[in-house]
Design a protein around this motif. Structure first.
Motif, PDB file in Angstrom:
ATOM      1  N   THR A  37       0.833  -1.205   0.000  1.00 14.19           N
ATOM      2  CA  THR A  37       0.000   0.000   0.000  1.00 14.19           C
ATOM      3  C   THR A  37       0.869   1.258   0.000  1.00 14.19           C
ATOM      4  OG1 THR A  37      -1.754  -1.166   1.205  1.00 14.19           O
ATOM      5  CG2 THR A  37      -1.823   1.227   1.232  1.00 14.19           C
ATOM      6  N   LEU A  38       1.942   1.230   0.748  1.00 13.50           N
ATOM      7  CA  LEU A  38       2.853   2.378   0.808  1.00 13.50           C
ATOM      8  C   LEU A  38       3.675   2.539  -0.469  1.00 13.50           C
ATOM      9  CD1 LEU A  38       4.261   2.017   4.447  1.00 13.50           C
ATOM     10  CD2 LEU A  38       2.528   3.625   3.653  1.00 13.50           C
ATOM     11  N   LYS A  85      -1.701   8.152   2.376  1.00  7.86           N
ATOM     12  CA  LYS A  85      -1.369   6.772   2.711  1.00  7.86           C
ATOM     13  C   LYS A  85      -1.531   6.509   4.203  1.00  7.86           C
ATOM     14  CE  LYS A  85       1.719   6.058  -1.217  1.00  7.86           C
ATOM     15  NZ  LYS A  85       3.112   5.877  -1.687  1.00  7.86           N
ATOM     16  N   GLY A 116      -7.381   2.100   0.293  1.00 12.00           N
ATOM     17  CA  GLY A 116      -6.047   2.151  -0.308  1.00 12.00           C
ATOM     18  C   GLY A 116      -5.630   0.909  -1.057  1.00 12.00           C
TER      19      GLY A 116
END
Length: 218
Positions: A37-38, A85, A116
């Motif tokens: 996700t990051l 995020k 996300g």
């Protein structure tokens, strides 16, 4: 590419790297989910630098939820789009606690319902954490699939579908890792390293970087 050429392509990629792995650092499915996700619009190197500080402090949904958005931001402030995020990762943690007992679901629909998390992220988690034969198409894979003629397509989803039809089943589990690494280090966007490419003779790319072919090494 023809069927025999595709088989040869993946045989060579496997020969160079028999057990490919993601370059994101993780030890649990949840850590992988957070790292992926990051990683949107960020490098794996940059994400790893952040998670090396974050995960020793908070690496479970409960710990991330307790940290909160303001508590999470300092750990990921070096990553692009960190404000959004941070909100997504904390909201994701809370949803995992509410709906899934703090566990990462092994289900595409459930994964994509998390804040996300899009199709690519879900594919990475299903493939890398749970061993599903999915194809997570990022910019590297999109480029390699089109350049080489392996699975041309105008959209990410079209390329994903084409790869799932084209890649032999016995290579599908590791295929997205091979293609990502090939795109990241050999078939680069601005100047592909064609002389060092193990599949140069199979590739359909017309504008190959000039130079004498160099024997491929792992």
């Amino acid at each position: 590419m023809g069927k025999a050429e595709v088989e040869e392509m993946f045989a060579r990629l496997k020969g160079l790297n028999p057990t490919p792995e993601t370059e994101l650092e993780y030890t649990t499915p949840y850590e992988l989910l957070v790292a992926v996700t990051l990683s949107a619009q960020a490098t794996d190197v940059g994400v790893n630098k952040a998670t090396r500080k974050l995960f020793p402090v908070a690496n479970t949904p409960a710990a991330i939820a307790a940290l909160g958005v303001d508590g999470l931001k300092p750990y990921i402030a070096t990553i692009g789009l960190f404000n959004t995020k941070a909100e997504n990762v904390v909201a994701m943690a809370r949803l995992l606690l509410e709906r899934h007992g703090g566990e990462v679901p092994r289900d595409r629909a459930a994964l994509e319902a998390l804040p996300g998390v899009g199709r690519k992220t879900a594919n990475v988690v299903l493939n890398t954490a749970f061993g599903e034969p999915t194809m997570a198409v990022d910019t590297h894979i999109f480029r390699v699939a089109n350049r080489t003629g392996l699975a041309p397509g105008k959209t990410v989803r079209a390329v994903e579908d084409a790869l799932l039809r084209t890649v032999p089943g016995h290579y599908l589990q590791d295929a997205h890792h091979w293609l990502i690494l090939h795109g990241r280090y050999v078939c680069k966007a601005r100047r592909p390293d064609c002389p060092h490419c193990a599949i140069r003779d199979l590739c359909r790319y017309k504008d190959k970087t000039p130079g004498e072919p160099v024997p491929a090494t792992a």
